[in-house]
Design an enzyme around this catalytic site. Sequence first.
Site, PDB file in Angstrom:
ATOM      1  N   ASP A 163       4.121   1.816   1.491  1.00  0.00           N
ATOM      2  CA  ASP A 163       5.376   1.081   1.366  1.00  0.00           C
ATOM      3  C   ASP A 163       6.045   1.363   0.029  1.00  0.00           C
ATOM      4  O   ASP A 163       5.423   1.887  -0.907  1.00  0.00           O
ATOM      5  CB  ASP A 163       5.150  -0.420   1.544  1.00  0.00           C
ATOM      6  CG  ASP A 163       4.260  -1.014   0.461  1.00  0.00           C
ATOM      7  OD1 ASP A 163       3.247  -0.384   0.104  1.00  0.00           O
ATOM      8  OD2 ASP A 163       4.568  -2.112  -0.043  1.00  0.00           O
ATOM      9  N   ASP A 171       5.953   6.394  -6.882  1.00  0.00           N
ATOM     10  CA  ASP A 171       5.103   5.260  -6.486  1.00  0.00           C
ATOM     11  C   ASP A 171       5.279   4.949  -5.019  1.00  0.00           C
ATOM     12  O   ASP A 171       6.070   4.102  -4.649  1.00  0.00           O
ATOM     13  CB  ASP A 171       5.485   4.048  -7.348  1.00  0.00           C
ATOM     14  CG  ASP A 171       4.590   2.857  -7.124  1.00  0.00           C
ATOM     15  OD1 ASP A 171       3.499   3.026  -6.556  1.00  0.00           O
ATOM     16  OD2 ASP A 171       4.991   1.745  -7.494  1.00  0.00           O
ATOM     17  N   GLU A 178       1.884  -3.203  -0.249  1.00  0.00           N
ATOM     18  CA  GLU A 178       1.324  -3.329  -1.597  1.00  0.00           C
ATOM     19  C   GLU A 178       2.341  -3.873  -2.582  1.00  0.00           C
ATOM     20  O   GLU A 178       1.976  -4.498  -3.582  1.00  0.00           O
ATOM     21  CB  GLU A 178       0.806  -1.961  -2.073  1.00  0.00           C
ATOM     22  CG  GLU A 178      -0.018  -2.008  -3.356  1.00  0.00           C
ATOM     23  CD  GLU A 178       0.823  -1.849  -4.629  1.00  0.00           C
ATOM     24  OE1 GLU A 178       0.257  -2.046  -5.729  1.00  0.00           O
ATOM     25  OE2 GLU A 178       2.028  -1.525  -4.529  1.00  0.00           O
ATOM     26  N   GLU A 179       3.619  -3.633  -2.306  1.00  0.00           N
ATOM     27  CA  GLU A 179       4.667  -3.961  -3.274  1.00  0.00           C
ATOM     28  C   GLU A 179       5.161  -5.406  -3.172  1.00  0.00           C
ATOM     29  O   GLU A 179       6.114  -5.774  -3.859  1.00  0.00           O
ATOM     30  CB  GLU A 179       5.857  -3.011  -3.096  1.00  0.00           C
ATOM     31  CG  GLU A 179       5.543  -1.531  -3.313  1.00  0.00           C
ATOM     32  CD  GLU A 179       5.316  -1.179  -4.779  1.00  0.00           C
ATOM     33  OE1 GLU A 179       5.241  -2.098  -5.606  1.00  0.00           O
ATOM     34  OE2 GLU A 179       5.204   0.018  -5.078  1.00  0.00           O
TER      35      GLU A 179
END
Length: 355
Positions: free
Chosen positions: A70, A94, A124-125
């Site tokens: 993501d 990233d 994850e973000e």
Amino acid sequence: MLDLTADVRDLTAALVDTESVSGGERALADDIERALAALPHLEVVRDGDAVVARTALGRGRRVVLAGHIDTVPVAGNVPSRVEDGRLYGCGASDMKSGVAVQLRLAATVAEPVHDVTYVFYDCEEVDAERNGLRRLARTRPALLSGDFAVLMEPTGGVIEGGCQGTMRVEVIARGERAHSARSWMGRNAIHEAGAVLDILRAYEPRRPVVEGLEYHEGLNAVFVSGGVAGNVIPDECVVTVNYRFAPDRDPAAAEVYLRELFAGFDVRVTDSAAPARPGLDDPAAAEFVAAVGQGQARAKLGWTDVARMSELGVPAVNYGPGDPTLAHTRDEWVDLAAVSEAERRMAAWLTGAGR
């Protein structure tokens, strides 16, 4: 469908061009699953929008390579573009460049010297509760079992050991409410909070050395809230403080430290995540540092999912081609030569050529 025979630089561009903002990873997860399922040397498992692919060669050691698929919200930076050897686009650093390296390794290293588990996970973000690796750790931990793990987070091509813990607390200054025309009859909580800011201004960061790596702690106010009305002396002011602490402390010790530091104020913990020790003395980690990092490593000063692997008893490090200082920026980019170099180093390690 993703072409895993493509050059890793082109594969990075293809990944960037497939939008996958947190919560919207399904299309990319579908592409990854289809591409990996076509490889006969891998067993592929799907869990929500996470994809896990594993070799089963009976090797004496299993390593885990993990990366999130993501990104933060797109800011007019998709599709990607290439200028002067740099690939620009949302997630380029990233961490779609790291994911591209994972996919290339999965496709090209059919007989690694260690069994390998490739993990591509979602969310994850965003909030920790939605993190795909956390979900796997809670519901299907066997998929993450291994002797050593590498999180393909952007590190500028340098191995970063462990990670720092993070804790947010609300430091509450109390006062007594009164009419602002008769302020002397009350006590202004916002003024009382000045003592909290004085403590923060006087703070000297710890820089402990843990297993040979120097960490640099941080303690900062990130929010201030208070006030009732334009004619009222406020009776409460809340200073939200974020503490980034080295892995020689656990969350319990970090909380004790903050309560002692802000003695006299109410302190309420609102969020906490444990750190991870470097673990570079583990044989598998030492082998990786020698083969990929030419014997060099530094401390990870942020928090990453190496902490989740550490909680599962798997020593882990961070390593990826992206530059962490470019993460989440509108002009995010990755050096394409660095992506190729990361693939070369990782492939040499997995094939034993880097020994």
